[in-house]
Design an enzyme around this catalytic site. Structure first.
Site, PDB file in Angstrom:
ATOM      1  CB  THR A  30      -0.932   0.000   1.240  1.00  0.00           C
ATOM      2  OG1 THR A  30      -1.636  -1.232   1.262  1.00  0.00           O
ATOM      3  CG2 THR A  30      -1.918   1.141   1.190  1.00  0.00           C
ATOM      4  CG  HIS A  32      -0.728   0.694  -4.537  1.00  0.00           C
ATOM      5  ND1 HIS A  32      -0.742   0.548  -5.901  1.00  0.00           N
ATOM      6  CD2 HIS A  32      -0.912  -0.545  -4.028  1.00  0.00           C
ATOM      7  CE1 HIS A  32      -0.931  -0.722  -6.200  1.00  0.00           C
ATOM      8  NE2 HIS A  32      -1.036  -1.412  -5.068  1.00  0.00           N
TER       9      HIS A  32
HETATM   10 ZN   LIG Z   1       0.600  -3.056   5.240  1.00  0.00          ZN
END
Ligand SMILES: [Zn+2]
Ligand SMILES: [Zn+2]
Length: 346
Positions: free
Chosen positions: A44, A47
């Site tokens: 994440t 990202h």
């Molecule tokens: Zn994580």
């Protein structure tokens, strides 16, 4: 640096971080302030780094949530903890009032805030968080390894959702850090585990960890699983790849009455073979983040040395090098888990 000034790495827009000297936030009522030791780089976070989440995280945000550290101060009313205690944070802030919270599922609260995305996170030397998100660690635990408790808790949650028991066969599609941790927890439960992954470096890590390793490039994974199980298929399939090929494999490889656990984040609504759900009475379960008991299980597994999370750490970088560390992870086929050393004196 003065006593009150700390280093914090701010994400400042696509592919950039800026390390700033800021004044450490004083822990508010009900908060715990932590000297962050290590913080892992999560998918994440990548990202965010690539600019995909700017609308949510803004372009001046301290990210990071896979952390370990030591309590440095306690806010008013933050009882049950002591300065100097080693801790990790379960980075979820829930509202307490929505239907999910009222039903006891506060980890999937309708108004969930993820600390380190929706609020400032752990790529800073001192981090203040609500006391209810803090989990104490056994004394003497290695803080490098403890930085993997957050992803290990994801794996514990996924395996628990699967109702996996000893003697069953589990297939994990996707051998990144989460897939590998799921496979390790599943093996610890007593299941026969195979990891399907196209990256040979990752497959060799799986083999070193005593897991079955299947490369879809060598032939259909469902065929290999059925050969290994005398035609039965996998009792549990974990879809961690987020790929269409993975979604096709999950229904093809599952046993009759098999359980499929959807771990990957699929924004694109992939086509799913619903006929297989009818024909073989399959069951699909979503699994998102973790609950407090998953954290406690992960801490216990790590403390007992039951799961070799250290095998997944491929790099440790200084906070000052955070931008280069993130940049170097793009398309890197050897990297598994990179940790940022946030604490200056480690
Ligand atoms: Zn994580
Ligand atoms: Zn809620």
């Amino acid at each position: 640096m003065t006593a009150h000034s700390i280093k914090a790495a701010f994400y400042t827009g696509e592919k950039s971080f800026r390390v700033e000297e800021i004044t450490a936030a004083v822990p508010g009522a009900g908060e715990v302030q932590i000297d962050v030791a290590f913080c892992g780089v999560c998918g994440t976070d990548m990202h965010v780094f690539h600019g995909d989440m700017d609308a949510r995280v803004t372009t001046h945000r301290v990210i990071g949530h896979e952390m370990s550290g030591t309590i440095s101060a306690l806010g008013e009313g933050a009882s049950g903890f002591a300065v100097g205690q080693r801790v990790v944070v379960r980075p979820l802030a829930h509202c307490g009032a929505c239907p999910a919270c009222e039903a006891g599922h506060s980890h999937i609260c309708h108004n969930l805030k993820f600390l380190g995305l929706d609020t400032n996170g752990a790529f800073q030397e001192k981090w203040s968080v609500p006391a209810y998100t803090v989990h104490a660690l056994p004394e003497g635990i290695d803080l490098k390894l403890a930085a993997l408790i957050e992803p290990l808790a994801v794996a514990c949650h996924d395996v628990r959702r699967a109702r996996l028991v000893s003697g069953e066969t589990a297939l994990v599609i996707g051998g990144g850090p989460i897939g590998m941790l799921i496979a390790m927890v599943a093996k610890h439960v007593g299941a026969e585990v195979a990891v399907a992954e196209i990256n040979e470096n990752r497959l060799s890590i799986a083999k070193k960890l005593g897991l079955g390793a299947l490369n879809p490039k060598d032939g259909p994974v469902e065929v290999a699983i059925k050969t290994q199980t005398r035609g039965k298929g996998a009792d549990v399939v974990f879809e961690v790849s987020g790929s269409q090929a993975g979604v096709e494999t999950m229904t093809a490889a599952a046993a009759t009455r098999g359980r499929i656990v959807m771990v990957a984040i699929n924004n694109k609504k992939p086509p799913v073979d619903l006929f297989q759900f009818f024909w073989r009475e399959l069951e699909m379960l979503g699994a998102r983040v973790y609950e407090p008991e998953d954290y406690e299980q992960a801490i216990g597994l790590l403390a007992r040395g039951a799961i070799d999370v250290g095998a997944l750490i491929t790099d440790i970088r200084a906070l000052d090098d955070i931008e280069q560390a993130f940049a170097g992870l793009h398309g890197n086929s050897i990297a598994m888990k990179t940790l940022i050393r946030v604490g200056a004196n480690l």
